[in-house]
Design an enzyme around this catalytic site. Structure first.
Site, PDB file in Angstrom:
ATOM      1  N   GLY A 140       0.847  -1.192   0.000  1.00  0.00           N
ATOM      2  CA  GLY A 140       0.000   0.000   0.000  1.00  0.00           C
ATOM      3  C   GLY A 140       0.885   1.245   0.000  1.00  0.00           C
ATOM      4  O   GLY A 140       2.088   1.190  -0.308  1.00  0.00           O
ATOM      5  N   LEU A 141       0.288   2.365   0.380  1.00  0.00           N
ATOM      6  CA  LEU A 141       1.031   3.630   0.314  1.00  0.00           C
ATOM      7  C   LEU A 141       2.248   3.625   1.239  1.00  0.00           C
ATOM      8  O   LEU A 141       3.328   4.087   0.864  1.00  0.00           O
ATOM      9  CB  LEU A 141       0.085   4.785   0.673  1.00  0.00           C
ATOM     10  N   SER A 175      -5.273   1.854   1.291  1.00  0.00           N
ATOM     11  CA  SER A 175      -4.894   3.193   0.776  1.00  0.00           C
ATOM     12  C   SER A 175      -5.617   3.494  -0.526  1.00  0.00           C
ATOM     13  O   SER A 175      -6.026   4.617  -0.784  1.00  0.00           O
ATOM     14  CB  SER A 175      -3.389   3.328   0.511  1.00  0.00           C
ATOM     15  N   ALA A 222      -9.020   5.118  -0.101  1.00  0.00           N
ATOM     16  CA  ALA A 222      -9.178   6.393   0.603  1.00  0.00           C
ATOM     17  C   ALA A 222      -9.797   7.416  -0.342  1.00  0.00           C
ATOM     18  O   ALA A 222      -9.398   7.514  -1.506  1.00  0.00           O
ATOM     19  CB  ALA A 222      -7.828   6.884   1.110  1.00  0.00           C
ATOM     20  N   GLY A 225      -8.140  12.395   0.964  1.00  0.00           N
ATOM     21  CA  GLY A 225      -6.899  12.863   0.378  1.00  0.00           C
ATOM     22  C   GLY A 225      -5.779  12.898   1.389  1.00  0.00           C
ATOM     23  O   GLY A 225      -5.766  12.114   2.340  1.00  0.00           O
ATOM     24  N   GLU A 271     -12.454  18.693   6.106  1.00  0.00           N
ATOM     25  CA  GLU A 271     -12.997  17.490   6.739  1.00  0.00           C
ATOM     26  C   GLU A 271     -13.090  17.734   8.240  1.00  0.00           C
ATOM     27  O   GLU A 271     -12.569  18.710   8.768  1.00  0.00           O
ATOM     28  CB  GLU A 271     -12.123  16.268   6.416  1.00  0.00           C
ATOM     29  N   HIS A 315     -15.943   4.969  10.947  1.00  0.00           N
ATOM     30  CA  HIS A 315     -16.362   6.065  10.069  1.00  0.00           C
ATOM     31  C   HIS A 315     -17.874   6.189  10.169  1.00  0.00           C
ATOM     32  O   HIS A 315     -18.584   5.192  10.064  1.00  0.00           O
ATOM     33  CB  HIS A 315     -15.931   5.800   8.629  1.00  0.00           C
ATOM     34  N   ARG A 367     -14.748  12.720  14.562  1.00  0.00           N
ATOM     35  CA  ARG A 367     -15.364  11.552  13.947  1.00  0.00           C
ATOM     36  C   ARG A 367     -16.047  10.641  14.968  1.00  0.00           C
ATOM     37  O   ARG A 367     -17.089  10.046  14.692  1.00  0.00           O
ATOM     38  CB  ARG A 367     -14.274  10.789  13.204  1.00  0.00           C
ATOM     39  N   HIS A 378     -13.005   1.547  10.377  1.00  0.00           N
ATOM     40  CA  HIS A 378     -12.392   2.270   9.265  1.00  0.00           C
ATOM     41  C   HIS A 378     -10.876   2.373   9.408  1.00  0.00           C
ATOM     42  O   HIS A 378     -10.145   2.310   8.437  1.00  0.00           O
ATOM     43  CB  HIS A 378     -13.015   3.665   9.222  1.00  0.00           C
ATOM     44  N   GLU A 433      -0.809   1.950   8.807  1.00  0.00           N
ATOM     45  CA  GLU A 433      -1.881   1.665   9.766  1.00  0.00           C
ATOM     46  C   GLU A 433      -1.496   0.598  10.781  1.00  0.00           C
ATOM     47  O   GLU A 433      -2.003   0.595  11.908  1.00  0.00           O
ATOM     48  CB  GLU A 433      -3.164   1.260   9.024  1.00  0.00           C
ATOM     49  N   ARG A 477      -8.030   9.626  15.239  1.00  0.00           N
ATOM     50  CA  ARG A 477      -7.212  10.185  14.151  1.00  0.00           C
ATOM     51  C   ARG A 477      -7.922  11.349  13.453  1.00  0.00           C
ATOM     52  O   ARG A 477      -9.116  11.289  13.179  1.00  0.00           O
ATOM     53  CB  ARG A 477      -6.929   9.088  13.124  1.00  0.00           C
ATOM     54  N   LEU A 521      -3.063   9.052   5.134  1.00  0.00           N
ATOM     55  CA  LEU A 521      -2.271   8.985   3.899  1.00  0.00           C
ATOM     56  C   LEU A 521      -0.984   9.783   4.077  1.00  0.00           C
ATOM     57  O   LEU A 521       0.077   9.389   3.593  1.00  0.00           O
ATOM     58  CB  LEU A 521      -3.065   9.524   2.707  1.00  0.00           C
TER      59      LEU A 521
HETATM   60  C1  SIN Z   1     -13.053  10.301   4.347  1.00  0.00           C
HETATM   61  O1  SIN Z   1     -12.794  10.715   3.223  1.00  0.00           O
HETATM   62  O2  SIN Z   1     -14.084  10.554   4.940  1.00  0.00           O
HETATM   63  C2  SIN Z   1     -12.064   9.419   5.018  1.00  0.00           C
HETATM   64  C3  SIN Z   1     -10.804  10.119   5.184  1.00  0.00           C
HETATM   65  C4  SIN Z   1      -9.992   9.457   6.244  1.00  0.00           C
HETATM   66  O3  SIN Z   1     -10.357   8.407   6.748  1.00  0.00           O
HETATM   67  O4  SIN Z   1      -8.977  10.038   6.613  1.00  0.00           O
END
Ligand code: SIN
Length: 504
Positions: A15-16, A44, A47, A50, A115, A231, A276, A335, A359, A370, A376
């Protein structure tokens, strides 16, 4: 067992985080293994939001660090958050230089989204909601063109190998033609999270904490395994895994409402952009009380949906739902794992020769909750630091390693039971009785299946949740509903003597 000797780092995961580490390890010959073709197996790539970074005018890494610390509910390592956020702008530039096509404004500057729990718009995005796939695709292209990298896209981690002094010096991996012991001068775990341990998840279901469990069995300390981020807006249309409706939709003004169209979190304009964990609990409660939970983007996004959020739009249309005309049914889903293998910004764990990043690692930057789209950033920024450190570590001769004990595989029926019990008792809202019941069930599964890696990971998480007699960030207990006066980490030693003591 077949043996392969690799004179350089072995990176477990494509992954990333894994590919950022792999690219940064140049020119040291580096072997990357992934259980499936790159881009297919990694969270990743899924996602949407961003890369969070202070790239907009008026923003600064210090402001980003302050938001990161505030979101983490007392458990973020402030210095580590400074390191991460200071890396942010250069990391976005690096990803862009590899071909990640970040959205730009009319002046060519990065376009940024807002966000939850960010004090300003700060998330560098790609094609609205396609950041993960686009960024990872750029890295995959770079990795395939890098002469120092060997990619094996059919190899799954079974166990870590150690030499007589306890240093990790390789891994046993399952390949289509049988297990292979790969000895290497360093091992980097970039194995992703634990979403697949839950019946409701937004991540690939194959991610079941194997890296976490293997590291702990090899002696590594684990940090805060009880902290799982749910999430709040997974699309609730009966799919496994559940498609995501990115938080950026709420950043654009989409609102969370119940089945009667009443706001779930109050009428204030930014009520739905609270941390969140707060939003996930409100959505959970609405379901429990039979009110239903929906994300209404008809006014805020409306006709722009197909261009502005193509991935979410495609998921809705595939499920027979047009989000321009109807609210999207949503539910919380596992999530992201804030806990993981205790590691530094350069991936170093408590075991020599073993690194962890992304992760599966806990570096102190996420605390109990988080901040959106910091993952990312962490994967790429700390991935590069880890790759450099592992390559330097790998400068010595390749050690020899005895074949380690191999854990049993978990059967399909047991896995299904495990996922149900984790969602029921280790979900958004927990209590002591549920956690005890979950542990008893894990014990029965272990008695039938042996200590399979997903069971080891689940036990670590549940035991830590039971021991944390407070509510903090994403860990909410109805029987201890307030935070303790002092914020403290959970650290679970992986040293054999400590593990045996705990089991006795
Ligand atoms: C989202 O785009 O809602 C998720 C972004 C994240 O989990 O950091």
């Amino acid at each position: 067992m077949r043996r392969v000797v690799h004179d350089g780092p072995l990176i477990v995961g494509g992954g990333l985080a894994g590919l950022s580490a792999a690219l940064a390890a140049a020119p040291r010959p580096t072997l990357v293994i992934s259980p499936e073709p790159l881009l297919r197996a990694s969270a990743s790539a899924w996602a949407q939001g961003g890369v969070a970074a202070a790239v907009a005018p008026g923003d600064a890494p210090a402001l980003h660090a302050a938001d990161t610390v505030a979101a983490g509910a007392g458990l973020v390592d402030a210095q580590r958050a400074e390191t991460l956020t200071a890396d942010g702008p250069a990391t976005v530039d690096w990803l862009s230089s590899l071909g990640a096509p970040f959205d730009r404004d009319a002046d060519g500057a990065y376009a940024v989204s807002r966000e939850a729990a960010h004090s300003r718009a700060r998330v560098a995005r790609v094609g609205g909601d396609g950041a993960g796939r686009a960024v990872l695709s750029a890295l995959v292209t770079a990795a395939r063109a890098s002469p120092h990298l060997t990619l094996r896209e059919d190899a799954r981690l079974l166990a870590l190998a150690r030499d007589g002094a306890g240093r990790v010096c390789g891994a046993v991996v399952a390949r289509p033609d049988g297990p292979v012991l790969v000895t290497a001068t360093a091992v980097v775990l970039a194995t992703g999270g634990i979403g697949g341990l839950f019946a409701e998840t937004t991540t690939p279901t194959a991610l079941r904490g194997e890296g976490l469990a293997a590291a702990w069995l090899a002696g590594a300390d684990v940090l805060d395994p009880e902290f799982v981020q749910f999430h709040p807006t997974a699309i609730d249309v009966g799919l496994d895994p559940m498609p995501l409706a990115t938080e950026a939709l709420r950043g654009e003004g989409a609102r969370l409402v119940d089945g009667h169209g009443r706001p779930l979190l109050g009428a204030a304009a930014d009520a739905d952009l609270q941390a969140r964990d707060v939003v996930a609990r409100a959505v959970h409660l609405a379901h429990r009380e039979g009110r239903g939970a929906f994300l209404d983007a008809r006014t805020a996004v409306g006709a722009r949906f197909p261009e502005a959020f193509p991935a979410v739009f495609a998921s809705c249309i595939a499920a027979g739902l047009d989000p321009r005309e109807a609210p999207i049914p949503v539910a919380p889903a596992a999530h992201y794992h804030m806990g993981g293998v205790a590691a530094g910004a350069d991936g170093r764990t408590t075991v020599p020769g073993l690194f962890a990043v992304g992760e599966c690692a806990a570096t102190g930057v996420h605390g109990a909750n988080r901040l959106a789209s910091n993952s990312l950033l962490e994967a790429a920024a700390f991935g590069r630091r880890t790759g450099r450190a592992a390559a330097a570590e790998a400068a010595g001769p390749v050690p020899t390693a005895p074949v380690p004990d191999l854990p049993p595989e978990l059967g399909a029926e047991a896995l299904a039971r495990l996922r149900q019990l984790m969602s029921r008792d280790m979900g958004v809202v927990r209590d002591g009785a549920g956690l005890e019941r979950a542990l008893a069930e894990i014990g029965r599964l272990e008695a039938g299946e042996g200590a399979a890696l997903p069971l080891v990971a689940a036990r670590l998480m549940i035991e830590a949740a039971l021991a944390r007699r407070e509510s903090r960030g994403a860990h909410f207990r109805t029987d201890f509903s307030s935070p303790a006066a002092r914020a403290a980490h959970t650290r679970v030693s992986g040293r054999a003597d400590e593990r045996n003591k705990a089991a006795a």
